[in-house]
Motif scaffolding. Structure first.
Motif, PDB file in Angstrom:
ATOM      1  N   SER A  61      42.519  41.978  14.887  1.00  0.00           N
ATOM      2  CA  SER A  61      43.540  42.574  14.028  1.00  0.00           C
ATOM      3  C   SER A  61      44.764  41.668  14.041  1.00  0.00           C
ATOM      4  O   SER A  61      44.960  40.872  14.954  1.00  0.00           O
ATOM      5  CB  SER A  61      43.890  43.982  14.495  1.00  0.00           C
ATOM      6  OG  SER A  61      44.357  43.942  15.818  1.00  0.00           O
ATOM      7  N   LYS A  62      45.559  41.800  13.008  1.00  0.00           N
ATOM      8  CA  LYS A  62      46.738  40.947  12.867  1.00  0.00           C
ATOM      9  C   LYS A  62      47.966  41.833  12.778  1.00  0.00           C
ATOM     10  O   LYS A  62      47.934  42.873  12.145  1.00  0.00           O
ATOM     11  CB  LYS A  62      46.593  40.109  11.604  1.00  0.00           C
ATOM     12  CG  LYS A  62      47.712  39.094  11.395  1.00  0.00           C
ATOM     13  CD  LYS A  62      47.482  38.275  10.146  1.00  0.00           C
ATOM     14  CE  LYS A  62      46.461  37.211  10.457  1.00  0.00           C
ATOM     15  NZ  LYS A  62      46.381  36.162   9.456  1.00  0.00           N
ATOM     16  N   GLU A  63      49.040  41.380  13.444  1.00  0.00           N
ATOM     17  CA  GLU A  63      50.308  42.099  13.383  1.00  0.00           C
ATOM     18  C   GLU A  63      51.362  41.214  12.744  1.00  0.00           C
ATOM     19  O   GLU A  63      51.434  40.025  13.035  1.00  0.00           O
ATOM     20  CB  GLU A  63      50.783  42.480  14.788  1.00  0.00           C
ATOM     21  CG  GLU A  63      50.116  43.705  15.330  1.00  0.00           C
ATOM     22  CD  GLU A  63      50.774  44.224  16.594  1.00  0.00           C
ATOM     23  OE1 GLU A  63      51.999  44.032  16.782  1.00  0.00           O
ATOM     24  OE2 GLU A  63      50.062  44.832  17.391  1.00  0.00           O
ATOM     25  N   ILE A  64      52.151  41.814  11.877  1.00  0.00           N
ATOM     26  CA  ILE A  64      53.291  41.121  11.293  1.00  0.00           C
ATOM     27  C   ILE A  64      54.499  42.028  11.477  1.00  0.00           C
ATOM     28  O   ILE A  64      54.495  43.176  11.037  1.00  0.00           O
ATOM     29  CB  ILE A  64      53.051  40.797   9.807  1.00  0.00           C
ATOM     30  CG1 ILE A  64      51.866  39.826   9.705  1.00  0.00           C
ATOM     31  CG2 ILE A  64      54.311  40.240   9.159  1.00  0.00           C
ATOM     32  CD1 ILE A  64      51.492  39.422   8.312  1.00  0.00           C
ATOM     33  N   LYS A  65      55.470  41.521  12.199  1.00  0.00           N
ATOM     34  CA  LYS A  65      56.693  42.258  12.519  1.00  0.00           C
ATOM     35  C   LYS A  65      56.380  43.616  13.148  1.00  0.00           C
ATOM     36  O   LYS A  65      56.983  44.630  12.814  1.00  0.00           O
ATOM     37  CB  LYS A  65      57.581  42.412  11.286  1.00  0.00           C
ATOM     38  CG  LYS A  65      58.103  41.091  10.782  1.00  0.00           C
ATOM     39  CD  LYS A  65      59.114  41.266   9.687  1.00  0.00           C
ATOM     40  CE  LYS A  65      59.616  39.890   9.287  1.00  0.00           C
ATOM     41  NZ  LYS A  65      60.679  39.952   8.319  1.00  0.00           N
TER      42      LYS A  65
END
Length: 171
Positions: A143-147
Motif C-alpha cells: 500500500s502507498k501513503e501520501i501525506k
C-alpha cells in the motif's frame, strides 16, 4: 470603441473556453483511469474510499520506487521459475496495467501488446494470457501513503519479448 471590442473578444473567448470544458467533462478525472468493467474485473475489488467508483487514484508516475515486496528482482525471479514463453519466435512488448488499492491488492487489469516496431498488435494470445495471469498472481504489492493517507495507485509491468521469451521486465 476599441475597449468595447477588446472586452467583447475577451468575454467571447472566456465563454467559448467554458463551453469547451463542458464537452471535455465526459473524460475521466485523470486521462488513463481504468473504469470498472463487470466483464473483465473481479466484483470484490474495491478502490479506497468510495468502492469501485472512487473518483481518484494516483498514476504510476506519481510515486517513488517500485512498490513490491522484494522490489522488481522478486518479480523477475518468480517469472523465471514460471518459465513462460511462446513457441513462436516473436518480438515485441506486452504491457499489463492495473490498480493497486490502499490494501495492497491489485485489480482492474488491462493488457496491450505491440510488435518490435511499437505498433499495437496481438503477438501471441496464449503468451499474452499467461503474462496477464502471471501479473494477476503477484501478491506482494504494498500500500502507498501520501501525506498520511493510504491511496490507490496505478502500476504497470511491460514484458519485453525476444524470440518468444521474456528478456526484460520494465519499468
Amino acid at each position: 470603441m476599441i475597449k468595447a471590442v477588446y472586452f467583447f473578444t475577451l468575454f467571447f473567448s472566456v465563454l467559448m473556453s467554458c463551453q469547451t470544458e463542458k464537452k471535455v467533462s465526459k473524460y475521466p478525472n485523470t486521462v488513463g483511469d481504468i473504469a470498472f468493467d463487470e466483464k473483465l474485473d473481479e466484483p470484490g475489488f474495491k478502490k479506497c474510499g468510495a468502492g469501485k467508483d472512487a473518483p481518484f487514484s494516483f498514476q504510476y508516475y506519481r510515486g517513488k520506487g517500485f512498490d513490491y515486496k522484494g522490489e522488481k528482482i522478486a518479480i523477475v525471479e518468480k517469472l523465471e521459475k514460471e518459465n513462460i514463453y511462446s513457441k513462436k519466435k516473436i518480438n515485441g512488448f506486452v504491457t499489463v496495467r492495473f490498480l493497486v488499492n490502499c490494501e495492497g491488492k491489485a485489480g482492474l487489469f488491462r493488457l496491450k501488446s505491440m510488435n518490435s516496431d511499437l505498433k499495437e498488435e496481438i503477438l501471441d494470445e496464449e503468451l499474452q494470457n499467461k503474462l496477464l495471469n502471471f501479473t494477476k498472481s503477484l501478491d506482494g504489492w504494498t500500500s502507498k501513503e501520501i501525506k498520511g493517507f493510504k491511496v490507490d495507485y496505478y502500476q504497470y509491468l511491460t514484458y519485453k519479448i525476444e524470440n518468444g521469451k521474456v528478456s526484460e521486465v520494465l519499468p
